[in-house]
Design a protein around this motif. Structure first.
Motif, PDB file in Angstrom:
ATOM      1  N   TYR A 225       1.815  -1.533 -12.725  1.00 17.52           N
ATOM      2  CA  TYR A 225       0.358  -1.476 -12.770  1.00 17.52           C
ATOM      3  C   TYR A 225      -0.195  -1.471 -14.189  1.00 17.52           C
ATOM      4  O   TYR A 225       0.437  -0.983 -15.107  1.00 17.52           O
TER       5      TYR A 225
ATOM      6  N   LEU B  40      -5.191  -5.366  -3.745  1.00 14.83           N
ATOM      7  CA  LEU B  40      -4.883  -3.973  -3.466  1.00 14.83           C
ATOM      8  C   LEU B  40      -5.080  -3.051  -4.664  1.00 14.83           C
ATOM      9  O   LEU B  40      -4.154  -2.367  -5.093  1.00 14.83           O
TER      10      LEU B  40
ATOM     11  N   ILE C 173      -5.845   0.221  -6.716  1.00  6.36           N
ATOM     12  CA  ILE C 173      -5.663   1.642  -6.438  1.00  6.36           C
ATOM     13  C   ILE C 173      -6.522   2.394  -7.440  1.00  6.36           C
ATOM     14  O   ILE C 173      -6.523   2.068  -8.632  1.00  6.36           O
TER      15      ILE C 173
ATOM     16  N   GLU D 259      -8.059  -2.393   0.493  1.00  6.41           N
ATOM     17  CA  GLU D 259      -7.271  -3.451   1.108  1.00  6.41           C
ATOM     18  C   GLU D 259      -8.104  -4.720   1.231  1.00  6.41           C
ATOM     19  O   GLU D 259      -9.334  -4.679   1.197  1.00  6.41           O
TER      20      GLU D 259
ATOM     21  N   ARG E 171     -11.135   0.404   3.058  1.00  5.87           N
ATOM     22  CA  ARG E 171     -10.874   1.402   2.020  1.00  5.87           C
ATOM     23  C   ARG E 171     -10.103   2.562   2.632  1.00  5.87           C
ATOM     24  O   ARG E 171     -10.523   3.117   3.635  1.00  5.87           O
TER      25      ARG E 171
ATOM     26  N   ILE F 250      -7.379   3.335  -1.996  1.00  7.36           N
ATOM     27  CA  ILE F 250      -6.745   2.019  -2.002  1.00  7.36           C
ATOM     28  C   ILE F 250      -7.678   1.074  -1.266  1.00  7.36           C
ATOM     29  O   ILE F 250      -8.108   1.360  -0.143  1.00  7.36           O
TER      30      ILE F 250
ATOM     31  N   MET G  53       0.830  -1.196   0.000  1.00  9.42           N
ATOM     32  CA  MET G  53       0.000   0.000   0.000  1.00  9.42           C
ATOM     33  C   MET G  53       0.869   1.252   0.000  1.00  9.42           C
ATOM     34  O   MET G  53       0.640   2.192  -0.752  1.00  9.42           O
TER      35      MET G  53
ATOM     36  N   ALA H  77       2.579   1.755  -3.314  1.00  9.94           N
ATOM     37  CA  ALA H  77       1.618   2.273  -4.294  1.00  9.94           C
ATOM     38  C   ALA H  77       1.417   3.778  -4.113  1.00  9.94           C
ATOM     39  O   ALA H  77       1.417   4.537  -5.093  1.00  9.94           O
TER      40      ALA H  77
END
Length: 125
Positions: free
Chosen positions: A69, A93, A95, A111, A116, A109, A50, A53
């Motif tokens: 990505y 995950l 995005i 999870e 969220r 993001i 996370m 990202a």
């Protein structure tokens, strides 16, 4: 929230409590004021993707984004939503970049387990 030249991600939070968060490659530090001593804590493995990202998106590193990505536009102009799925695990995950016209308004993001995380920008970038 901003990226420092060193690559550290820094966030100044006002509510629900005032704090400064700083994320490096291997540590996270949360303190009340920027002049306070940093409390360096290891980044938990479950948070590493996370935070990577967020750093990728906030740094504007187009090469890193293309390498990691796959972008998919999920909503059209003027309000738009761009989903960035990780190449090696597209359902893990996701995005979302959220914007209006040419302005990025937020980053979401999602999870595992339905959590969220939403970063909202109150000013255009």
């Amino acid at each position: 929230m901003w990226i420092e030249p060193s690559g550290r991600l820094v966030k100044k939070q006002i509510t629900p409590r005032e704090e400064i968060s700083e994320v490096g490659e291997d540590f996270v530090s949360v303190r009340k004021h920027v002049e306070d001593q940093r409390n360096l804590l290891p980044i938990p493995p479950e948070a590493r993707r996370m935070l990577t990202a967020l750093r990728d998106v906030m740094s504007g590193d187009a090469e890193a984004l293309e390498t990691r990505y796959s972008p998919v536009m999920t909503e059209a102009q003027p309000l738009w939503r761009l989903r960035l799925a990780v190449h090696d695990d597209p359902d893990y995950l996701p995005i979302f970049l959220i914007g209006c016209g040419s302005q990025l308004r937020g980053i979401e993001i999602r999870e595992p387990g339905g959590v969220r995380r939403l970063v909202v920008f109150d000013r255009p970038l």
